[in-house]
Design a protein around this motif. Structure first.
Motif, PDB file in Angstrom:
ATOM      1  N   SER A 117     -46.367 -66.332 -85.519  1.00 25.04           N
ATOM      2  CA  SER A 117     -45.287 -66.092 -86.492  1.00 25.04           C
ATOM      3  C   SER A 117     -45.445 -66.978 -87.715  1.00 25.04           C
ATOM      4  CB  SER A 117     -43.922 -66.318 -85.834  1.00 25.04           C
ATOM      5  OG  SER A 117     -43.740 -65.452 -84.739  1.00 25.04           O
ATOM      6  N   SER A 217     -42.797 -57.743 -82.485  1.00 26.34           N
ATOM      7  CA  SER A 217     -42.441 -56.442 -83.076  1.00 26.34           C
ATOM      8  C   SER A 217     -40.975 -56.393 -83.489  1.00 26.34           C
ATOM      9  CB  SER A 217     -42.723 -55.312 -82.085  1.00 26.34           C
ATOM     10  OG  SER A 217     -41.842 -55.390 -80.958  1.00 26.34           O
ATOM     11  N   HIS A 218     -40.132 -57.239 -82.853  1.00 22.85           N
ATOM     12  CA  HIS A 218     -38.701 -57.227 -83.134  1.00 22.85           C
ATOM     13  C   HIS A 218     -38.253 -58.521 -83.821  1.00 22.85           C
ATOM     14  CE1 HIS A 218     -38.839 -53.709 -80.690  1.00 22.85           C
ATOM     15  NE2 HIS A 218     -37.542 -53.581 -80.572  1.00 22.85           N
ATOM     16  N   SER A 219     -39.175 -59.167 -84.507  1.00 19.19           N
ATOM     17  CA  SER A 219     -38.829 -60.400 -85.210  1.00 19.19           C
ATOM     18  C   SER A 219     -37.887 -60.104 -86.371  1.00 19.19           C
ATOM     19  CB  SER A 219     -40.085 -61.082 -85.740  1.00 19.19           C
ATOM     20  OG  SER A 219     -39.739 -62.209 -86.529  1.00 19.19           O
ATOM     21  N   GLN A 220     -36.877 -60.943 -86.532  1.00 19.33           N
ATOM     22  CA  GLN A 220     -35.955 -60.830 -87.661  1.00 19.33           C
ATOM     23  C   GLN A 220     -36.414 -61.658 -88.859  1.00 19.33           C
ATOM     24  OE1 GLN A 220     -31.608 -60.757 -86.677  1.00 19.33           O
ATOM     25  NE2 GLN A 220     -32.308 -61.716 -84.783  1.00 19.33           N
ATOM     26  N   THR A 223     -42.714 -60.896 -89.734  1.00 15.39           N
ATOM     27  CA  THR A 223     -43.172 -59.652 -89.117  1.00 15.39           C
ATOM     28  C   THR A 223     -44.605 -59.368 -89.571  1.00 15.39           C
ATOM     29  OG1 THR A 223     -42.428 -58.250 -90.947  1.00 15.39           O
ATOM     30  CG2 THR A 223     -40.809 -58.770 -89.247  1.00 15.39           C
ATOM     31  N   ARG A 224     -45.134 -58.251 -89.118  1.00 12.92           N
ATOM     32  CA  ARG A 224     -46.517 -57.918 -89.491  1.00 12.92           C
ATOM     33  C   ARG A 224     -46.686 -57.831 -91.006  1.00 12.92           C
ATOM     34  NH1 ARG A 224     -50.776 -54.499 -86.262  1.00 12.92           N
ATOM     35  NH2 ARG A 224     -52.532 -54.768 -87.676  1.00 12.92           N
ATOM     36  N   VAL A 237     -49.353 -57.664 -82.438  1.00  8.72           N
ATOM     37  CA  VAL A 237     -47.900 -57.511 -82.465  1.00  8.72           C
ATOM     38  C   VAL A 237     -47.405 -57.431 -81.021  1.00  8.72           C
ATOM     39  CG1 VAL A 237     -45.973 -56.114 -83.263  1.00  8.72           C
ATOM     40  CG2 VAL A 237     -48.023 -56.319 -84.689  1.00  8.72           C
TER      41      VAL A 237
END
Length: 267
Positions: A117, A217-220, A223-224, A237
């Protein structure tokens, strides 16, 4: 470990004195205070278990008000980097990942990179979220800032992860905590603001060595779309994970890192 003034807190794991042991240097994320590497414990166990000597550093320890930009902050780490000797694996999480990527041009061409991250660039959505946390911390509300950060690092949709308008308003209007940890608030505010506006894409893509970036994939937050990679690099991911895939999916992430170490000859 010292630099021209401040002491850089470090924690060392694995075979400290083993001759020829590969060396991993880990740059910490934004934490309210130095946690001696606890933030990266699952990854540290994997690296040390593979025979690497792991040095974890408090990234924010080189910050002060004179380092008012990421460029100035990275310059301090660039000057200190040779003091750590040969670095075979450069690692970073969140802010530490951003700094690590900015330092790639100063590393040996075959240096491997492992990022969790760690943004190579930001965008308006990420910067708005970081700035809100920084503003709370800077205004004497480090508790509210940490609460909001804790929500944001969770995977989107997870219990406790919803940042509602009402909750945000409550945080913004919360009274100043007269017992607040001033140093913790300064660290949080500084670290969040340093990330705003960064773009080290060119440095990352130009790195000839191997690179593995892991994001949820569900990062707030990261992200990618905040990553950068050359064709020979890899961005993984982690399905369903937030900002801390190494803590949320330790078994899967450990296996991924072990395979990376084998492939790159680091174990």
């Amino acid at each position: 470990m010292t630099h021209a003034g401040p002491v850089v807190p470090t924690a060392v794991f694995g075979p400290e004195t083993a001759v020829g042991a590969p060396h991993a240097l880990v740059l910490a994320p934004v934490t309210p205070r130095w946690d001696e590497g606890a933030f990266f414990a699952p990854v540290i166990r994997t690296l040390a278990g593979a025979g690497l000597r792991v040095t974890v550093v408090d990234t924010l320890s080189l910050w002060d008000e004179e380092a008012d930009s990421m460029a100035a902050f990275v310059a301090r780490w660039r000057a200190l980097l040779p003091d750590f000797g040969r670095v075979d694996l450069l690692c970073g999480n969140a802010l530490g990942g951003a700094v690590a990527q900015a330092l790639l041009p100063d590393c040996a061409p075959d240096t491997a990179a492992l990022l969790v991250s760690g943004p190579a660039r930001t965008d308006p959505v990420l910067e708005e979220r970081l700035t809100r946390i920084a503003d709370l911390a800077a205004s004497g509300r480090p508790g509210a800032a940490l609460a909001l950060l804790d929500q944001r690092v969770l995977p989107l949709g997870a219990p406790g992860a919803d940042v509602t308008a009402a909750a945000t308003a409550d945080a913004d209007t919360a009274p100043v905590d007269v017992e607040a940890d001033t140093a913790a608030g300064r660290r949080l505010a500084a670290g969040m603001r340093l990330l705003c506006g960064i773009d080290v894409t060119d440095a990352v893509r130009a790195h000839p060595g191997p690179l593995l970036q892991i994001v949820g994939s569900h990062s707030q937050l990261v992200t990618r779309r905040h990553t950068a990679a050359a064709p020979h690099h890899r961005v993984h991911v982690a399905p369903g994970a937030g900002m801390r895939p190494h803590a949320e999916q330790p078994t899967e992430v450990a296996a991924l890192i072990e395979a990376y170490l084998w492939e790159k000859g680091l174990r």
